[in-house]
Design a protein around this motif. Sequence first.
Motif, PDB file in Angstrom:
ATOM      1  N   GLU A  87      36.104  24.471  36.057  1.00  0.00           N
ATOM      2  CA  GLU A  87      36.460  25.535  37.007  1.00  0.00           C
ATOM      3  C   GLU A  87      35.284  26.465  37.290  1.00  0.00           C
ATOM      4  O   GLU A  87      34.669  27.010  36.363  1.00  0.00           O
ATOM      5  N   ARG A 273      52.867  37.798  34.957  1.00  0.00           N
ATOM      6  CA  ARG A 273      51.459  38.203  34.845  1.00  0.00           C
ATOM      7  C   ARG A 273      50.871  37.694  33.511  1.00  0.00           C
ATOM      8  O   ARG A 273      49.729  37.227  33.475  1.00  0.00           O
ATOM      9  N   THR A 276      49.396  34.127  33.666  1.00  0.00           N
ATOM     10  CA  THR A 276      48.094  34.028  34.339  1.00  0.00           C
ATOM     11  C   THR A 276      47.003  34.681  33.490  1.00  0.00           C
ATOM     12  O   THR A 276      45.884  34.167  33.368  1.00  0.00           O
ATOM     13  N   HIS A 277      47.381  35.806  32.917  1.00  0.00           N
ATOM     14  CA  HIS A 277      46.465  36.553  32.038  1.00  0.00           C
ATOM     15  C   HIS A 277      46.020  35.665  30.861  1.00  0.00           C
ATOM     16  O   HIS A 277      44.824  35.519  30.580  1.00  0.00           O
ATOM     17  N   LYS A 279      46.253  32.462  30.723  1.00  0.00           N
ATOM     18  CA  LYS A 279      45.513  31.299  31.254  1.00  0.00           C
ATOM     19  C   LYS A 279      44.027  31.645  31.299  1.00  0.00           C
ATOM     20  O   LYS A 279      43.166  30.834  30.970  1.00  0.00           O
ATOM     21  N   GLY A 280      43.734  32.876  31.704  1.00  0.00           N
ATOM     22  CA  GLY A 280      42.332  33.324  31.751  1.00  0.00           C
ATOM     23  C   GLY A 280      41.715  33.300  30.350  1.00  0.00           C
ATOM     24  O   GLY A 280      40.565  32.904  30.173  1.00  0.00           O
ATOM     25  N   ASN A 283      40.978  29.798  29.503  1.00  0.00           N
ATOM     26  CA  ASN A 283      39.785  29.270  30.192  1.00  0.00           C
ATOM     27  C   ASN A 283      38.605  29.293  29.217  1.00  0.00           C
ATOM     28  O   ASN A 283      37.841  28.329  29.121  1.00  0.00           O
ATOM     29  N   ALA A 379      37.671  38.585  33.557  1.00  0.00           N
ATOM     30  CA  ALA A 379      38.675  38.378  34.611  1.00  0.00           C
ATOM     31  C   ALA A 379      39.330  39.698  34.989  1.00  0.00           C
ATOM     32  O   ALA A 379      39.398  40.066  36.166  1.00  0.00           O
ATOM     33  N   VAL A 380      39.769  40.453  33.966  1.00  0.00           N
ATOM     34  CA  VAL A 380      40.487  41.699  34.268  1.00  0.00           C
ATOM     35  C   VAL A 380      39.530  42.732  34.861  1.00  0.00           C
ATOM     36  O   VAL A 380      39.894  43.487  35.764  1.00  0.00           O
ATOM     37  N   LEU A 383      39.328  41.839  38.391  1.00  0.00           N
ATOM     38  CA  LEU A 383      40.593  42.115  39.081  1.00  0.00           C
ATOM     39  C   LEU A 383      40.759  43.593  39.402  1.00  0.00           C
ATOM     40  O   LEU A 383      41.244  43.945  40.473  1.00  0.00           O
ATOM     41  N   ILE A 388      38.977  39.285  42.375  1.00  0.00           N
ATOM     42  CA  ILE A 388      38.469  38.066  41.751  1.00  0.00           C
ATOM     43  C   ILE A 388      37.733  37.159  42.744  1.00  0.00           C
ATOM     44  O   ILE A 388      36.876  36.376  42.371  1.00  0.00           O
TER      45      ILE A 388
HETATM   46  C1  MEV Z   1      41.636  31.983  36.824  1.00  0.00           C
HETATM   47  O1  MEV Z   1      41.319  30.732  36.280  1.00  0.00           O
HETATM   48  C2  MEV Z   1      41.968  32.959  35.719  1.00  0.00           C
HETATM   49  C3  MEV Z   1      42.460  34.317  36.199  1.00  0.00           C
HETATM   50  O2  MEV Z   1      43.559  34.153  37.073  1.00  0.00           O
HETATM   51  C4  MEV Z   1      42.873  35.090  34.964  1.00  0.00           C
HETATM   52  C5  MEV Z   1      43.551  36.391  35.250  1.00  0.00           C
HETATM   53  O3  MEV Z   1      44.177  36.559  36.314  1.00  0.00           O
HETATM   54  O4  MEV Z   1      43.500  37.257  34.356  1.00  0.00           O
HETATM   55  C6  MEV Z   1      41.405  35.050  36.947  1.00  0.00           C
END
Ligand code: MEV
Length: 441
Positions: A87, A273, A276-277, A279-280, A283, A379-380, A383, A388
């Motif tokens: 990614e 949230r 997704t958080h 997931k970051g 990563n 990431a945060v 954001l 992003i």
């Molecule tokens: C993208 O791979 C990861 C994010 O969406 C994490 C996040 O939103 O905190 C940017």
Amino acid sequence: MEGRKTISGFSKLNKRGKIKWIVENFFKDPEVVMRELMSYWLKNEEQQKILDGFSENTISVFPMPFSVAPNFVINDKDYCVPMVIEESSVVAAASSAAKYWMKRGGFTARVIDVMKLGQLHFNFNGQPDRIQLILTKYEAYFKKNLKPYTENMEARGGGIMDFKLRTFEVEPDYFQVMISFNTCDSMGANFINTILEEFAVLLESKIHSEFDGLYEYRTIMCILSNYTPDCVVEAYASCPVADLGPLAGGIKPEEFADKFAQAIRIAEIDPYRATTHNKGIFNGIDSVVIATGNDFRAIESGGHTYAAKDGQYRSLSHCEVKDGIFKFWLTVPLALGTVGGLTKLHPVARRSLEMLGNPGAEELMQIVASVGLAQNFAAVRSLVTTGIQRGHMKMHLSNVLNQLKATEKEFKMAVEHFSNEIVSHRSVKDFIDALRSQRMN
Ligand code: MEV
């Protein structure tokens, strides 16, 4: 059946034979595809053989970028961290967060505990106290009889730590013995599963002999648990709020700290949230886990269960702004190994570990947690400041330019042009087409 694209004996074909069957059945250009798939075979035949041995029906190699994020300072030690991820922006973000925190004291990490778990699931038609009796009375016997499997691990300071009986009201004749293990520097999957299977045999025989065949026993299954809430590491980064600047978009440190902490609280209360958080965070975690030859599916599943340990899925990271100090931390289970498995067999994983100074499992846990935290911070930070897309689009631009086979000059001109323009596949293509047609005329 006629017309079906199925085969028996596929696994018996050699690699060329497998590819041949695949390209002839599933591709329009069999020869081209065959050549292409074979072009990824490693030049080093010995290494290719090792890779082939990792999985069944291997036909080729699936290349992924092997990147590094330098400037990680963790517990006052410098690391250049290997990361395998496809990614865009992940490695750039980790590197930038590493450099940011390098100037503010780096990351601090500590392992809270290293206990791994395995479960023997079985049926028994007696009361739980009957099983408990066996477990208590024969604990030393079980440990002694499992010695052939545990002695090497015990010599390294690990082994079986505890047996615990678990019952579930909704499944009355179902019982479980949960065994805790310390597997030292190995991930320990084979060790744990072997012991569980041997233990099942010992338990069954003791149940029969102790109760003279009065009760029925049936092993359902023996397997480790990837949920390891006691194999946990914590990493944090902290500094005075005033030292958080300068930040993109000209945002003041106090406002940044406030927005950042609120963004974390949102991930603590809202599962949409939080997903997704986290997931970051993964990563960063997964990239290092893959680069070091560890099992990222195990790490992911255990991490997500941990995130839901109080019944609601929540953020794995937390933030506090108190008395002028910003503190951001992550607590996550990481059942990692630095010996056994792929760690030394995979030629690149071996180099990754060397790059990290050949850490033991606990040090690797600290590194991986710090990278997860850095990734989350980056990431945060984006954001709540610039958004992003700015960073993502930079990488997207270069991916599109590569697809369009842009020359170095076109690349430069595109980067300049798109510093203030919206990047999309179409807009980049139009720009490059225009440049090329100008040149033609
Ligand atoms: C993208 O791979 C990861 C994010 O969406 C994490 C996040 O939103 O905190 C940017």
